[in-house]
Scaffold this active site. Structure first.
Site, PDB file in Angstrom:
ATOM      1  N   GLY A   1       0.835  -1.208   0.000  1.00  0.00           N
ATOM      2  CA  GLY A   1       0.000   0.000   0.000  1.00  0.00           C
ATOM      3  C   GLY A   1       0.865   1.251   0.000  1.00  0.00           C
ATOM      4  CB  SER A   2       0.053   4.684   1.089  1.00  0.00           C
ATOM      5  OG  SER A   2      -1.131   4.732   0.326  1.00  0.00           O
ATOM      6  CB  THR A   3       4.264   1.741   3.626  1.00  0.00           C
ATOM      7  OG1 THR A   3       3.852   0.517   3.022  1.00  0.00           O
ATOM      8  CG2 THR A   3       3.480   1.970   4.892  1.00  0.00           C
TER       9      THR A   3
END
Lengths: 592, 121
Positions: free
Chosen positions: A293-295
């Protein structure tokens, strides 16, 4: 008369000669012709190879707290050739062995007189062995002996169980450090050839060849049990609150790659490995892969800054949350207009980062993904590590260039993720994760020393500083992870909320992998921490990394700061119920 | 006369007898010494075996006690005891910690006046 005397003498002489000849022949037969046979027979009856068992090495934490130890126990064996009355022996010891006297007597009788090694019971404590000895002594019985053995115990139970692993019935490590360090831990059994008398007692003067046992080496981990305790406690609390399918937390020292804490849920007790399911035994930090995801946005952002394609202040139009590319629409969680690169990371814009990736190009994006260590094993000394999944550009679909930057279409292990974030915390230098710090023999002499290993300089210190600046704003009112704030400290980090992949294809609706990975203090990081909860139970639309994993990060980080005695860098807001002491605290701090 | 008288004397050969006696005595002593030493060897072997056994027992007992101490002082057990005995320990809040700054002027450990003015105000 004289002749008769001579005849008698001769006859007696011949008789004696004949007699002694018979003896001589028999002697030659026994001593020369059948020498081998009788030597073997004698050896079988009186010579034994006595095993001298080596002690398995101890596993310790960074402060030498034992994590895996050995309890000495006995194995009770019977030598049937020394037992005259099996019934009496059985009656004397059956209750101590918790066996039925008749069954025991049968076992001793049916094994036959030739059986010299009948195992009656394993893993009995030393005290029980002593009681059996006394019973036999009182009843003047013999034929029962004790072999030295040990049982591996893990004093902290479930704590760190997947990292330490456990041993099988042959004392071989089957997972975790017990497995990867098996060669160092196991040692080498010694032996001694002995002769015994007819009662089975050793005749010491006739000892033969002897080789002493070489005890296993002690293995010291980089894990700090104090920090591990904090992480596990908070992970349990998070699991009780959010009831995720599974959860993982890893704490790392970014400058060295030392793993300070590592925990996964569900967990198991290595003292009872038989009760554990394969799911509980998994060390998810290295054997599971998830879409990050956004990490993952730190990769693309770092790449474009490093390649000097943009600056943190370069503006990107984020299409008001609706970006059509390759026939598919890419959306942001909240519609956004023009953002700087700094804000793209801070507000976690999918469209912004996709546009940055388009600017970077497939080849460069893939290069940086690999440079951050994704798609390859980290090389940590833990069993079962996987490399994750990063396809090369020739296998990408047209959409992947916009999906990979936001952490889709790639799969990473939690350890890879925390290592990549540590790279940013460490001025762009990627370190190889370490779980074992050193190995020493029984006299404390070092056998192997593991030193921090730099894998590569992924991005410059300047780029890492720019990313850190944006990550600091992520943990603020403007960012996505205000709940990850820690009083007194600046935190830099990134949230991740990835839709769960459906094994049948596509994504599962309303099911997410929520995560937060960050470091603290942001100015001089002492640790990097990842908290990842897979499929937490939340209200529809509330399962965000900043809401679920962020607070867990904050609680762990606050306690860890106290444990590590980190000096606060910011004023700590007064807490309800606090007394006037806070004024003194602030005034003394300001005098630096 | 003298010659015949000497022939019937049958004088005792003391030297030969002495040789035999001494040889026999030496052999007997050697034999007895051998048996004695063998016996001693056996006895010392028995003592060695017993001591080795005792040493192993002591080491084993010591190891068992050490492991027991480790188990009883492990974090898991201590935390269980803490929870069970409800000692009521409360962590100190971050804003209640007073930090005394170290002097950076390189002067040694001389006594200094420390004032917590403002405490409990």
């Amino acid at each position: 008369m004289r002749w008769n005397e001579q005849a008698r003498a001769v006859t007696v002489c011949f008789g004696l000669v004949g007699l002694f000849s018979v003896f001589s022949v028999r002697l030659i037969d026994l001593q020369i012709l059948q020498h081998e046979k009788f030597t073997a027979l004698a050896a079988e009856k009186h010579n034994h190879k006595q095993i001298i068992y080596a002690r398995r090495g101890i596993i310790r934490d960074a402060h030498n707290e034992p994590l895996a130890e050995n309890i000495p126990v006995k194995t009770v064996v019977a030598d049937a050739s020394h037992i005259r009355d099996p019934g009496a022996v059985a009656a004397a010891i059956a209750d101590k062995l918790e066996m039925d006297p008749r069954d025991l007597a049968d076992k001793l009788s049916q094994s036959g007189k030739g059986s010299k090694h009948i195992v009656l019971r394993t893993e009995i404590p030393e005290e029980t062995a002593q009681k059996i000895r006394e019973s036999l002594w009182t009843a003047n019985l013999r034929g029962i002996y004790f072999d030295q053995d040990f049982v591996r115990v893990y004093p902290n139970g479930q704590m760190l169980s997947q990292v330490i692993g456990f041993v099988d019935h042959e004392h071989k490590g089957t997972m975790g450090v017990e497995r990867t360090m098996q060669d160092f831990l196991q040692g080498a059994d010694g032996f001694r050839y002995i002769e015994t008398d007819r009662t089975g007692k050793e005749l010491v003067p006739y000892r033969g060849q002897e080789s002493p046992a070489k005890d296993g080496c002690d293995v010291k981990l980089t894990v700090d049990l104090g920090l591990q305790n904090i992480v596990e406690f908070e992970l349990d609390a998070a699991c009780a609150e959010f009831k995720p399918k599974n959860a993982t937390a890893i704490m790392m020292r970014p400058q060295t790659g030392e793993i300070l804490a590592m925990a996964s849920r569900p967990s198991f007790d290595p003292n009872k490995p038989g009760d554990a399911s394969p799911d509980q035994e998994k060390n998810r930090s290295v054997v599971d892969m998830v879409e990050p995801g956004s990490t993952f946005k730190i990769v693309t952002t770092s790449a474009v800054l490093e390649e000097k394609l943009v600056t943190p202040d370069t503006t990107i139009f984020c299409e008001n949350g609706h970006f059509q590319y390759a026939g598919r629409v890419l959306r942001d969680a909240h519609p956004m207009g023009v953002l700087t690169v700094h804000q793209v990371l801070m507000k976690s814009s999918n469209i912004g980062v996709a546009k940055l990736a388009l600017q970077l190009g497939e080849a460069k994006l893939y290069e940086y993904v690999r440079r951050f260590g994704f798609g390859q094993k980290t090389g940590v000394t833990l069993s079962g590590e996987i490399s994750g999944l990063v396809n090369p550009p020739y296998r990408w679909s047209k959409l992947d260039i916009t999906r990979i930057p936001m952490g889709q279409s790639v799969a990473v292990t939690p350890l890879q993720l925390v290592t990549a974030m540590s790279c940013i915390a460490n001025g762009g230098k990627l370190m190889k994760p370490m779980i074992v710090s050193d190995i020493t023999d029984q006299n404390g002499r070092p056998v192997a020393n593991f030193t921090p290993e730099t894998v590569r300089q992924v991005v410059s210190a300047e780029t890492a500083r720019k990313i850190t600046s944006a990550l600091k704003d992520v943990v603020s009112k403007q960012g996505t992870a205000q709940k990850a704030e820690v009083p007194g400290f600046r935190v830099a980090g990134k949230t991740g909320t990835a839709q769960k992949v459906d094994p049948r294809g596509g994504y599962m609706s309303g099911r997410y992998v929520t995560s937060f990975v960050g470091f603290m203090p942001a100015e001089d990081p002492k640790f990097t921490l990842l908290v990842l909860l897979d499929d937490p139970t939340m209200k529809e639309g509330a399962a965000f990394g900043g809401v679920v994993a962020g607070p867990v990060f904050a609680r762990i980080a606050e306690k860890a700061a106290r444990y590590l005695d980190l000096r606060p860098t910011e004023e700590i807001p007064p807490q309800p119920g606090a007394n006037g002491l806070k004024k003194v605290a602030l005034s003394t701090r300001n005098r630096d | 006369m003298n010659r015949s008288r000497r022939n019937i004397t049958h004088s005792i050969k003391v030297a030969s007898i002495f040789k035999v006696v001494v040889s026999t005595a030496i052999l007997a002593i050697a034999g007895l010494t051998y048996v004695y030493l063998k016996n001693q060897l056996q006895q010392y072997g028995e003592i060695q075996r017993r001591l080795e056994h005792e040493l192993i027992e002591i080491r084993t007992a010591s190891e068992a006690v050490r492991v027991q101490i480790t188990q009883l002082s492990s974090r898991a057990v201590l935390e269980k005891k803490l929870a069970k005995n409800s000692l009521g320990l409360v962590p100190i809040a971050s804003d209640q910690i007073v930090r005394l700054n170290q002097r950076h002027d390189g002067i040694g450990d001389e006594l200094r006046v420390v004032s917590n003015r403002g405490f409990n105000q």
